[in-house]
Design an enzyme around this catalytic site. Structure first.
Site, mmCIF file in Angstrom:
data_model
loop_
_atom_site.group_PDB
_atom_site.id
_atom_site.type_symbol
_atom_site.label_atom_id
_atom_site.label_comp_id
_atom_site.label_asym_id
_atom_site.label_seq_id
_atom_site.Cartn_x
_atom_site.Cartn_y
_atom_site.Cartn_z
ATOM 1 N N ASP A 1 -30.081 34.099 -19.124
ATOM 2 C CA ASP A 1 -30.880 33.460 -20.163
ATOM 3 C C ASP A 1 -30.334 32.031 -20.253
ATOM 4 O O ASP A 1 -29.167 31.830 -20.622
ATOM 5 C CB ASP A 1 -30.702 34.200 -21.494
ATOM 6 N N VAL A 2 -31.174 31.057 -19.921
ATOM 7 C CA VAL A 2 -30.668 29.684 -19.777
ATOM 8 C C VAL A 2 -30.175 29.073 -21.086
ATOM 9 O O VAL A 2 -29.475 28.065 -21.072
ATOM 10 C CB VAL A 2 -31.723 28.744 -19.144
ATOM 11 N N ASN B 1 -36.079 23.839 -15.246
ATOM 12 C CA ASN B 1 -37.511 24.150 -15.253
ATOM 13 C C ASN B 1 -37.895 25.278 -16.212
ATOM 14 O O ASN B 1 -39.016 25.316 -16.699
ATOM 15 C CB ASN B 1 -37.904 24.521 -13.803
ATOM 16 N N TYR C 1 -42.736 23.184 -28.853
ATOM 17 C CA TYR C 1 -42.762 22.928 -27.404
ATOM 18 C C TYR C 1 -42.853 21.424 -27.122
ATOM 19 O O TYR C 1 -42.069 20.882 -26.330
ATOM 20 C CB TYR C 1 -43.972 23.657 -26.799
ATOM 21 N N LYS D 1 -40.046 18.906 -25.249
ATOM 22 C CA LYS D 1 -40.311 18.111 -24.041
ATOM 23 C C LYS D 1 -40.114 16.613 -24.326
ATOM 24 O O LYS D 1 -39.628 15.869 -23.467
ATOM 25 C CB LYS D 1 -41.720 18.404 -23.515
HETATM 26 P P1 NAD Z 1 -43.891 30.370 -15.847
HETATM 27 O O1 NAD Z 1 -44.025 31.081 -17.147
HETATM 28 O O2 NAD Z 1 -44.755 30.758 -14.703
HETATM 29 O O3 NAD Z 1 -42.381 30.398 -15.351
HETATM 30 C C1 NAD Z 1 -41.316 30.149 -16.233
HETATM 31 C C2 NAD Z 1 -40.099 30.905 -15.721
HETATM 32 O O4 NAD Z 1 -39.034 30.617 -16.628
HETATM 33 C C3 NAD Z 1 -40.280 32.441 -15.722
HETATM 34 O O5 NAD Z 1 -39.832 32.973 -14.498
HETATM 35 C C4 NAD Z 1 -39.432 32.898 -16.898
HETATM 36 O O6 NAD Z 1 -38.865 34.199 -16.702
HETATM 37 C C5 NAD Z 1 -38.350 31.821 -16.916
HETATM 38 N N1 NAD Z 1 -37.733 31.735 -18.224
HETATM 39 C C6 NAD Z 1 -38.331 31.580 -19.426
HETATM 40 N N2 NAD Z 1 -37.421 31.609 -20.409
HETATM 41 C C7 NAD Z 1 -36.209 31.778 -19.804
HETATM 42 C C8 NAD Z 1 -34.888 31.886 -20.297
HETATM 43 N N3 NAD Z 1 -34.609 31.864 -21.600
HETATM 44 N N4 NAD Z 1 -33.884 32.044 -19.397
HETATM 45 C C9 NAD Z 1 -34.143 32.089 -18.072
HETATM 46 N N5 NAD Z 1 -35.384 32.007 -17.553
HETATM 47 C C10 NAD Z 1 -36.404 31.855 -18.419
HETATM 48 O O7 NAD Z 1 -44.104 28.832 -16.224
HETATM 49 P P2 NAD Z 1 -44.538 27.553 -15.357
HETATM 50 O O8 NAD Z 1 -45.915 27.226 -15.717
HETATM 51 O O9 NAD Z 1 -44.146 27.702 -13.935
HETATM 52 O O10 NAD Z 1 -43.613 26.467 -16.088
HETATM 53 C C11 NAD Z 1 -42.526 25.838 -15.468
HETATM 54 C C12 NAD Z 1 -42.224 24.545 -16.197
HETATM 55 O O11 NAD Z 1 -43.369 23.689 -16.150
HETATM 56 C C13 NAD Z 1 -41.889 24.722 -17.680
HETATM 57 O O12 NAD Z 1 -40.863 23.832 -18.030
HETATM 58 C C14 NAD Z 1 -43.176 24.334 -18.372
HETATM 59 O O13 NAD Z 1 -42.953 23.864 -19.691
HETATM 60 C C15 NAD Z 1 -43.677 23.251 -17.452
HETATM 61 N N6 NAD Z 1 -45.106 23.000 -17.568
HETATM 62 C C16 NAD Z 1 -46.028 23.919 -17.145
HETATM 63 C C17 NAD Z 1 -47.384 23.640 -17.266
HETATM 64 C C18 NAD Z 1 -48.470 24.601 -16.817
HETATM 65 O O14 NAD Z 1 -49.657 24.332 -17.065
HETATM 66 N N7 NAD Z 1 -48.139 25.698 -16.150
HETATM 67 C C19 NAD Z 1 -47.800 22.426 -17.833
HETATM 68 C C20 NAD Z 1 -46.830 21.522 -18.259
HETATM 69 C C21 NAD Z 1 -45.487 21.821 -18.117
#
Ligand code: NAD
Length: 243
Positions: free
Chosen positions: A62-63, A89, A152, A156
């Site tokens: 858990d990060v 990430n 959120y 960011k």
């Molecule tokens: P996702 O939900 O597909 O993947 C996120 C990963 O983070 C998952 O594998 C989850 O298990 C892991 N995670 C979450 N909380 C955690 C914790 N406490 N400890 C360890 N691991 C944890 O999300 P994504 O869309 O791939 O997002 C990745 C990044 O991109 C994030 O920072 C998100 O804010 C950012 N982002 C995504 C989008 C989008 O539209 N998908 C848009 C803007 C920003």
């Protein structure tokens, strides 16, 4: 092969953008430490990299937890000796109006999305040789946002200020610190967004693929971006330009 002989640690590497970044780093020669709290997703990422002939390990954490973050970093260092690239990430969202947001939810989002970035930088950067790179994954929500996601968006926005400040502190060691800010990207985070599922928020404009973001992350992490420091690369298909 921009990452031959390099060690890259990616948090949230078990899904979506993080998973695609892990695959791309490995395909370009890196040894990849996949950090995630989800063992199934993290192991899937590692298995796919190994099947393609690459090198990867999984560290469950858990990060937001200091001891678990330190253990994940130690696993990468014990396997490969150091860390060249850190990608922060992992993140989560909540979907409630601010005045209805519990203190626990506020603290959880800030801990997972922002405290984690402090922890991984604090404990991984001492393991980085000069010339390394940190890439923090922000969001267009740091720049323009929507209702009901204030924790959120705050996390960011804080991440982008953190990035600018830390880049100054590490300049002498030539460790660059930048953000990549995605727009909408087709991942579980986007597909599970309750406002999108309910139709309350319409998905308009460009929707990226995880691989599009992996390309941006790997560019910013690579030596090709040697003159890019303390800033944010917005990778949103032009979303922020629209009214
Ligand atoms: P996702 O939900 O597909 O993947 C996120 C990963 O983070 C998952 O594998 C989850 O298990 C892991 N995670 C979450 N909380 C955690 C914790 N406490 N400890 C360890 N691991 C944890 O999300 P994504 O869309 O791939 O997002 C990745 C990044 O991109 C994030 O920072 C998100 O804010 C950012 N982002 C995504 C989008 C989008 O539209 N998908 C848009 C803007 C920003």
């Amino acid at each position: 092969m921009r990452f031959s002989g390099k060690v890259c640690l990616v948090t949230g590497g078990g899904s979506g953008i993080g998973q695609a970044a892990c695959a791309r780093f490995a395909a370009e020669g890196a040894q990849v430490a996949v950090v995630d709290r989800d063992a199934k997703g993290g192991q899937e990422t590692v298995d796919a990299i190994r099947q393609a002939g690459g090198q990867a390990l999984f560290a469950q954490a858990d990060v937001s937890d200091s001891a678990q973050a330190q253990a994940a970093i130690a696993a990468a260092v014990s396997a490969w000796g150091h860390i060249d690239v850190l990608v922060n990430n992992a993140a989560m969202m909540t979907f409630t109006p601010l005045l209805g947001t519990s203190e626990a939810d506020w603290e959880r989002v800030i801990a997972v999305n922002l405290r984690s970035v402090f922890l991984f930088c604090k404990y991984a950067i001492p393991q980085m040789p000069d010339g390394g790179a940190v890439v923090n994954i922000s969001s267009v929500h740091a720049h323009e946002t929507t209702p009901n996601v204030v924790p959120y968006a705050t996390s960011k926005g804080g991440m982008e200020a953190f990035t600018r400040g830390l880049s100054l502190e590490l300049a002498a060691r030539k460790i660059r610190v930048n953000c990549v800010a995605p727009g909408a990207v087709d991942t579980p985070m986007l597909r599970n967004n309750p406002d999108i599922k309910s139709g309350a928020e319409k998905l308009t404009g460009a929707i990226g693929k995880p691989a599009d973001l992996a390309a941006a992350i790997c560019f910013v992490a690579s030596d090709e971006a040697a003159f890019i420091n303390g800033t944010t690369l917005v990778a949103d298909g032009g979303r922020l330009d629209a009214l």
